[in-house]
Design an enzyme around this catalytic site. Structure first.
Site, PDB file in Angstrom:
ATOM      1  N   ASN A   9      -1.182 -31.457 -32.658  1.00  0.00           N
ATOM      2  CA  ASN A   9      -0.731 -33.013 -33.182  1.00  0.00           C
ATOM      3  C   ASN A   9       0.244 -32.760 -34.430  1.00  0.00           C
ATOM      4  OD1 ASN A   9      -0.146 -35.462 -34.075  1.00  0.00           O
ATOM      5  ND2 ASN A   9      -2.548 -35.857 -34.715  1.00  0.00           N
ATOM      6  N   LYS A  11       2.219 -34.667 -36.068  1.00  0.00           N
ATOM      7  CA  LYS A  11       2.088 -35.739 -36.724  1.00  0.00           C
ATOM      8  C   LYS A  11       3.784 -36.096 -37.084  1.00  0.00           C
ATOM      9  CE  LYS A  11      -2.362 -34.965 -38.180  1.00  0.00           C
ATOM     10  NZ  LYS A  11      -3.596 -34.878 -39.005  1.00  0.00           N
ATOM     11  N   HIS A  94      -6.027 -42.064 -32.908  1.00  0.00           N
ATOM     12  CA  HIS A  94      -6.140 -41.469 -34.113  1.00  0.00           C
ATOM     13  C   HIS A  94      -6.464 -41.699 -35.434  1.00  0.00           C
ATOM     14  CE1 HIS A  94      -5.309 -38.339 -37.243  1.00  0.00           C
ATOM     15  NE2 HIS A  94      -5.257 -37.362 -36.273  1.00  0.00           N
ATOM     16  N   GLU A  96      -5.718 -41.715 -38.266  1.00  0.00           N
ATOM     17  CA  GLU A  96      -4.487 -41.976 -39.132  1.00  0.00           C
ATOM     18  C   GLU A  96      -4.106 -43.354 -38.758  1.00  0.00           C
ATOM     19  OE1 GLU A  96      -2.556 -38.563 -39.038  1.00  0.00           O
ATOM     20  OE2 GLU A  96      -4.256 -37.732 -40.044  1.00  0.00           O
ATOM     21  N   GLU A 166     -12.918 -36.012 -34.228  1.00  0.00           N
ATOM     22  CA  GLU A 166     -12.339 -35.557 -35.440  1.00  0.00           C
ATOM     23  C   GLU A 166     -12.916 -36.216 -36.502  1.00  0.00           C
ATOM     24  OE1 GLU A 166      -8.005 -34.128 -34.613  1.00  0.00           O
ATOM     25  OE2 GLU A 166      -8.003 -36.277 -34.920  1.00  0.00           O
ATOM     26  N   GLY A 172      -7.217 -32.561 -42.379  1.00  0.00           N
ATOM     27  CA  GLY A 172      -6.066 -32.342 -43.476  1.00  0.00           C
ATOM     28  C   GLY A 172      -6.773 -32.036 -44.761  1.00  0.00           C
ATOM     29  N   SER A 212      -9.126 -29.625 -39.786  1.00  0.00           N
ATOM     30  CA  SER A 212      -8.930 -28.512 -40.416  1.00  0.00           C
ATOM     31  C   SER A 212      -9.200 -27.211 -39.501  1.00  0.00           C
ATOM     32  CB  SER A 212      -9.775 -28.409 -41.637  1.00  0.00           C
ATOM     33  OG  SER A 212      -9.327 -29.337 -42.261  1.00  0.00           O
TER      34      SER A 212
HETATM   35  P1  13P Z   1      -5.492 -31.066 -39.578  1.00  0.00           P
HETATM   36  O1  13P Z   1      -5.852 -29.925 -38.319  1.00  0.00           O
HETATM   37  O2  13P Z   1      -4.307 -30.955 -40.278  1.00  0.00           O
HETATM   38  O3  13P Z   1      -6.827 -31.060 -40.231  1.00  0.00           O
HETATM   39  O4  13P Z   1      -5.504 -32.390 -38.558  1.00  0.00           O
HETATM   40  C1  13P Z   1      -6.420 -32.600 -37.612  1.00  0.00           C
HETATM   41  C2  13P Z   1      -5.914 -33.881 -36.836  1.00  0.00           C
HETATM   42  O5  13P Z   1      -5.865 -35.012 -37.280  1.00  0.00           O
HETATM   43  C3  13P Z   1      -5.386 -33.647 -35.448  1.00  0.00           C
HETATM   44  O6  13P Z   1      -5.154 -34.659 -34.813  1.00  0.00           O
END
Ligand code: 13P
Length: 260
Positions: A9, A11, A94, A96, A166, A172, A212
């Site tokens: 992803n 982002k 997601h 976010e 997740e 993150g 992560s």
């Molecule tokens: P990270 O791997 O940066 O923690 O992000 C995970 C994520 O949100 C994947 O969709």
């Protein structure tokens, strides 16, 4: 035997030049018969990345979609537009999007239905916040998110859906769930799917872990019996780290899955 799926992803990262450069590095180094691999660039790079991936085994995914087919919905992108750009996968719900853009379980349900109706493979994200985990509400949160997303799943081939667990506190932050925490949540999700969609769908469904994941911790997470792949954020922007995660997923194919 479920084939693991590792998806990157990206982002809100990478210009067209940067995205093209990364894809060129991923081609070859991240292709495997034992693992399904996908990258999910921002909308602006979908078409370019899709062109570059032609003839490769790496699939293309989007990070979101809107449920309507067309119309006056400024800023939104329809399922057919994603398919037209070459997408096979789409990330839905997601954390976010839930946190920053007010996406609700009801919206996730509509997006999931739209993806299923348009032949896209959905990657449905669920996961608890730190407050929910500390408050002993992890399973309650997962149940609420799953019930919302799968509210209208009658008639679907649910085994084709990918669920990504997740935990919000692991995204993150550099703080991944322990293998035991991931396995416990994944087993719970599979059990829930079994009750809602049937044993066959539960057995077939790939459940990814995200939060992560990196080159160092991927192997142990992917060794868990109910962890069928990874949804990778930060580490998916580095070709060598992503390649190591794909290799860890390939190696996990030999794990012994002991269902009691
Ligand atoms: P990270 O791997 O940066 O923690 O992000 C995970 C994520 O949100 C994947 O969709």
């Amino acid at each position: 035997m479920r084939k693991p799926i590792v998806a990157g992803n990206w982002k809100m990262h990478l210009t067209l030049a940067e995205a093209s450069n990364l894809v060129q590095q991923l081609k070859g180094s991240c292709e495997s018969d034992a693992v399904e691999v996908a990258v999910c660039p921002p909308f602006t790079a979908l078409s370019t990345v899709g062109q570059l991936l032609k003839g490769s085994r790496i699939g293309l995914g989007a990070q979101d979609l809107f449920w309507e087919a067309q119309g006056a919905f400024t800023g939104e992108v329809s399922p057919a537009m994603l398919a037209d750009a070459g997408c096979r996968y789409v990330i839905i719900g997601h954390s976010e999007r839930r946190t920053h853009f007010g996406e609700t379980d009801a919206m996730v349900q509509r997006k999931l239905a739209a993806a299923m109706a348009n032949g896209l493979t959905p990657i449905v994200c669920i996961g608890e916040t730190l407050a929910e985990r500390d408050g002993g509400k992890t399973f309650e949160t997962l149940t609420k998110q799953l019930s919302g997303a799968f509210a209208s799943c009658e008639g679907w081939d649910c085994g084709k859906i990918i669920v990504a667990y997740e935990p919000v506190w692991a995204i993150g932050t550099g703080r991944n769930a322990t293998p035991e925490q991931a396995q416990e949540a994944h087993a719970f999700i599979r059990q829930w799917i079994g009750k809602r969609c049937g044993a066959e769908a539960a057995e077939a469904m790939r459940i990814q872990y995200g939060g992560s994941v990196n080159a160092g911790n991927a192997a142990i997470l992917l060794q868990q019996p109910d962890v069928d792949g990874a949804l990778v954020g930060g580490a998916s922007l580095k070709a060598d780290a992503f390649g190591t995660i794909v290799k860890a997923a390939a190696a996990s194919q030999t794990k012994v899955v002991n269902r009691s």
